[in-house]
Scaffold this motif. Structure first.
Motif, short mmCIF file in Angstrom:
data_model
loop_
_atom_site.label_atom_id
_atom_site.label_comp_id
_atom_site.label_asym_id
_atom_site.label_seq_id
_atom_site.Cartn_x
_atom_site.Cartn_y
_atom_site.Cartn_z
N LYS A 128 -5.83 -2.37 -8.14
CA LYS A 128 -6.03 -0.93 -8.31
C LYS A 128 -6.08 -0.24 -6.95
O LYS A 128 -5.46 0.80 -6.74
CB LYS A 128 -7.31 -0.67 -9.10
N THR A 129 -6.82 -0.83 -6.01
CA THR A 129 -6.89 -0.28 -4.66
C THR A 129 -5.52 -0.25 -4.02
O THR A 129 -5.13 0.75 -3.39
CB THR A 129 -7.87 -1.10 -3.79
N TYR A 130 -4.77 -1.34 -4.17
CA TYR A 130 -3.43 -1.41 -3.60
C TYR A 130 -2.53 -0.33 -4.18
O TYR A 130 -1.80 0.35 -3.45
CB TYR A 130 -2.84 -2.80 -3.84
N GLU A 131 -2.57 -0.16 -5.50
CA GLU A 131 -1.73 0.86 -6.15
C GLU A 131 -2.09 2.26 -5.66
O GLU A 131 -1.19 3.07 -5.38
CB GLU A 131 -1.90 0.78 -7.67
N ILE A 132 -3.36 2.55 -5.56
CA ILE A 132 -3.78 3.88 -5.06
C ILE A 132 -3.36 4.05 -3.61
O ILE A 132 -2.84 5.11 -3.22
CB ILE A 132 -5.30 4.06 -5.24
N SER A 133 -3.54 3.01 -2.81
CA SER A 133 -3.15 3.06 -1.40
C SER A 133 -1.66 3.33 -1.25
O SER A 133 -1.24 4.15 -0.42
CB SER A 133 -3.53 1.74 -0.72
N GLU A 134 -0.86 2.65 -2.07
CA GLU A 134 0.60 2.86 -2.04
C GLU A 134 0.94 4.31 -2.43
O GLU A 134 1.84 4.91 -1.87
CB GLU A 134 1.32 1.88 -2.96
N ARG A 157 -14.18 -3.40 -2.05
CA ARG A 157 -12.78 -3.53 -2.45
C ARG A 157 -12.63 -4.31 -3.76
O ARG A 157 -11.66 -4.11 -4.48
CB ARG A 157 -12.00 -4.22 -1.33
N LEU A 214 -0.79 6.88 -1.88
CA LEU A 214 -1.21 7.81 -0.82
C LEU A 214 -0.28 7.81 0.39
O LEU A 214 -0.37 8.69 1.23
CB LEU A 214 -2.64 7.48 -0.39
N LYS A 215 0.59 6.81 0.46
CA LYS A 215 1.54 6.75 1.59
C LYS A 215 2.60 7.80 1.41
O LYS A 215 3.03 8.12 0.31
CB LYS A 215 2.16 5.36 1.66
#
Length: 169
Positions: A159-165, A42, A167-168
């Protein structure tokens, strides 16, 4: 009590210089490996983990001199982990033992050792205190890495958080 901060700092440096880091453990130690692999992944570190020889062989075949292997075992005498550590060392991979016992087999093949402290109860076969101790050690290493390489780590987390958001649904 057993924490050797200079060793922890040295391990942070070798992990930072490595292209790949792998965590190996069997049984309840494997759960610690999975947790460590995802945490470090992460923050931008290329990590893998395995709990058996075939997967370990595949991972090791994609590693090179200067990469890092962690062998995690409460007793330090798990045969699978010991063989993985020996093979990694032959390949010039930096080896790190995470165990409770400094005189264990994996410590004999380790470039670095992180000693956990645990007192198992008569119910030691369920490995509660040893697993908690291993988690605490890996969390300490994670926080040390995050603190030293804060900007890079936070950038990867964001960056992970932005991508995760994204994908929701």
């Amino acid at each position: 009590q057993n924490m050797e901060y200079d060793t922890l700092s040295d391990i942070v440096q070798v992990m930072h210089n490595a292209e790949k880091t792998a965590f190996f453990g069997v049984g309840t130690s494997y759960i610690v490996c999975q947790d460590a692999a995802i945490k470090f992944k992460r923050i931008g570190i290329d990590t893998e983990c395995a709990c058996e020889s075939t997967s370990a062989a595949i991972i090791l075949s994609n590693m090179k001199k200067g990469d890092v292997v962690f062998g995690i075992s409460h007793s330090g005498n798990n045969e699978t982990v010991e063989k993985i550590m020996k093979m990694a060392q032959k390949m010039g991979i930096i080896t790190i033992a995470v165990t409770t016992f400094s005189n264990s087999n994996i410590c004999k093949t380790a470039d670095y050792t992180l000693l956990t402290q645990t007192r198992e109860s008569p119910l030691h076969k369920i490995a509660i205190t040893s697993r908690v101790s291993q988690f605490a050690m890996m969390d300490s290493l994670f926080m040390a890495y995050l603190t030293i390489h804060y900007d890079r780590c936070i950038s990867n987390i964001n960056k992970t958080y932005e991508i995760s958001e994204g994908l929701k649904t």
